[in-house]
Design an enzyme around this catalytic site. Structure first.
Site: not given
Lengths: 90, 582
Positions: B437, B461, B508
């Site tokens: 991320e 992120d 995710c």
């Protein structure tokens, strides 16, 4: 008895209107005076406008100040609401 | 035919005739009272507050039992605000002291409150000024002697009608919904206002934030509304009307058919198996998995176990909780280690009391865990012990350097040694993966992949860090763009790194749950998606209707595309025969 407790706003949306409403609903059940302090600002936890105007976002640390006969129960109930993220899903 | 656009709420298509209500340009009279009129004016104000209160209570009573639970909460908020002396008493002072009429006293007082809200930094909390507006409007309407939105003048049966107005309160949304309103359009409002949240859960298509565009709409105009993209067609011709009727029908059928898919495996037309997993936070979320047909958990956010308590949970408490999850889920359970940090603190955690100015870039997630092994080790021990019960995987968040990864892996081995030495039962073969991320990790994903057993792309992120945008900030969030070429290239880089290393790559973040991107991601080689359970069936249906080998060329071409508009067209190409989005 006067009790003080540090609490943190953990729910993503912060102290938004519905969260404030459930806080007020809980606070008015107690005879104690219940205040939340942040950055030198203090507000009555029984006033929804005061709570909304605290503008406490996620991660804000507040000081809960409760004074009165049922202060212990009041602290417990209010801490519980914060930990439950006011029922917010995420 | 004229097209208008705003912020679409919910999905689906609505066709109906306009009912234009307008109470936004109410003239507020201002005058000074004679001394003997003050007392009566205070009474007039209090009576108006009382009538507004009765009106809200009546709405509360009429909420149908099958409405979403938050419906009551929204009306409750307004009742409490009305009861709050800040709204219902302070104007009285101004009537008494300045001898101004009630309307003006209330209006000027409300303006002060609204100015205060305007100064709030957080965009979501700032938007609560709309609630002040709405509550004050109710009292003003009572003072001025007409009902709030003139709803009482409306026919009881609003089926086939689109309500067009300046703003709608949550309470009125419920009333109008009960009367069968087809859709609504407002000048004010945004995606996260209460009315919008309510509209979504009541499945009322709506477009908000239309600003002055509502002025083009006249009573009885025929409107076609596509809520998913916030577009409105005013006075459609027959061909357009037919096209939207067909889409509306297809949409209804699709909703009905989606629920049938939960048993079906997610396999594309060309036989590629895709794993669809759910994101969870608490063991309670597990009940959503089966109805959504989730194959497992792709992201279990453990930090919620740690928040709002004076001490972090002990190893045994964590063990119990992880066992509960692993016992329930038959598929893989990806446990993300603590993602606490400067903005999500354990009570009594860091003692220095200093807050990072920029929490997203501060001491969080794996950085915090490596800094405080006393916090991290019990979690690792609990996971390895619980992993004898099911198919657990460990995912390390926020990795940005290889040395962090090495330290984390050393802690994993150390924990294994300790558990073995103590003779405690544990599973030493739990796969360890990394959440990619931070752009630094995405750029060097190949190096991380050599040391890990899986990778998971956290797009929320990753996009925020890559584009340097705080997407909660409504002044810059228009720049938040999953289709930015740099974002897509990083995502592809991670997928490729996993493929060369022979390890699975999953995603995710919210991008994984957005049907706009499913095909693009499949074309880029992604085979594992993890999302909120509520989005899963829709993505599954898309997977079932996709032929991956037809997408690969366009998807890869998209990575070479410099112009954002062309890139968007390419994505539309990929989605061209996509069944309408639910």
């Amino acid at each position: 008895m006067k009790l003080e407790r540090e609490i943190e706003v953990i729910n993503r949306l912060g102290l938004h209107a519905r969260a404030c409403a459930s806080l007020v609903k809980a606070a008015v059940q107690f005879s104690s005076t219940i205040a939340l302090k942040h950055d030198g600002q203090s507000c009555d936890a029984k006033s929804i406008m005061g709570l909304m105007m605290l503008a406490a976002t996620q991660g804000t640390r507040l000081t809960l100040v409760v004074e009165g006969e049922d202060s212990q129960q009041a602290v417990n109930r209010i801490v519980e609401l914060f930990s439950d993220r006011f029922g917010e899903e995420e | 035919m004229l097209s208008l656009s705003g912020t679409g709420i919910g999905r689906g298509i609505a066709i109906g005739r306009a009912i234009v209500l307008d109470h936004s340009h109410r003239q507020i009279p201002e005058f000074t009272l004679s001394e003997d009129a003050v007392e009566d004016e205070v009474k007039r104000f209090r009576d108006a507050v009382a009538r507004a209160r009765t009106g809200l209570l009546r709405i509360l009573d009429s909420i149908p039992p099958d409405s979403p639970p938050e419906t009551h909460a929204f009306v409750d908020v307004h009742l409490q605000m009305l009861d709050d002396p800040v709204i219902s008493e302070q104007p009285v002072e101004s009537i008494n002291h300045e001898r101004k009429n009630a309307e003006w006293s209330l209006k000027t007082h409300a303006d002060t409150l609204i100015a205060f809200f305007d100064g709030i930094e957080d965009p979501y909390l700032r938007s609560k000024k709309n609630d002040v507006h709405q509550v004050v409007d109710r009292v003003l309407a009572e003072l001025l002697g007409h009902t709030v939105t003139d709803l009482s003048r409306l026919d009881d049966d609003l089926a086939g009608y689109v309500v067009v107005t300046h703003d709608i309160t949550p309470a009125d949304t419920v009333t109008l919904h009960q009367r069968g309103m087809t859709a609504f359009l407002t000048s004010l409002g945004g995606p996260i206002s209460h009315t919008s949240i309510l509209a979504r859960s009541l499945h009322i298509p709506a477009v908000v934030g239309l600003h002055d565009a509502v002025r083009y709409i006249r009573n009885d105009d025929l409107l076609v509304i596509d809520a998913a993209n916030g577009s409105i067609i005013l006075g459609p011709d027959d061909a357009v009307l037919q096209e939207f009727r067909d889409r509306q029908q297809a949409h209804r059928e699709e909703i009905a058919s989606l629920t049938l898919l939960h048993h079906q495996q997610a396999i594309t037309q060309d036989g590629i198996q895709v794993a669809l997993l759910a994101n969870i936070e608490l063991p309670e979320d597990l009940k959503l998995l089966a109805p959504a047909g989730a194959e497992g958990v792709g992201l279990y956010r453990t930090e919620f176990l740690f928040m709002n308590r004076s001490q972090p949970p002990g190893e045994d408490e964590q063990f119990e909780t992880y066992c509960q999850v692993l016992d329930t889920v038959s598929g893989p359970v990806t446990i993300r280690t603590l993602d606490l940090g400067a903005d999500k603190q354990v009570d009594g955690g860091r003692t220095d009391g200093e807050r990072s100015i920029n929490p997203a870039l501060g001491l969080r997630a794996i950085r915090l865990c490596l800094n405080e092994p006393a916090l991290f080790k019990p979690q690792l021990r609990a996971i390895f012990r619980a992993a004898t019960r099911g198919n657990a995987r460990i995912m390390i968040p926020m990795l940005s350097s290889l040395s962090e990864l090495d330290q984390a892996l050393e802690l994993v081995r150390e924990t294994h040694r300790e558990l073995a030495k103590e003779g405690v039962e544990f599973n030493p073969h739990v796969p360890v993966g990394g959440m990619i991320e931070v752009p630094a990790a995405a750029i060097s994903a190949d190096l991380f992949a050599r040391k890990l057993q899986f990778l998971s792309i956290g797009t929320n992120d990753l996009i925020q860090y890559t584009l340097a945008i705080d997407r909660i900030d409504d002044e810059v969030n228009y720049l938040y763009d999953p289709l930015h070429p740099s974002v897509l290239r990083l995502i592809y880089r991670v997928i490729e790194a996993g493929r060369s290393a022979g390890i699975p790559v999953s995603m995710c973040g919210e991008m994984a749950a957005d049907p706009e991107f499913t095909r693009l991601l499949l074309g880029l080689g992604l085979r594992e998606f993890s999302m909120e359970a509520s989005s899963l069936l829709q993505i599954k249906q898309l997977v079932l209707n996709t032929t991956v080998c037809d997408l690969e060329k366009t998807a890869k071409d998209a990575l070479q595309c410099l112009e954002q508009d062309r890139l968007r067209n390419m994505v539309e190409q990929l989605n061209i025969d996509k069944v309408s989005t639910v």
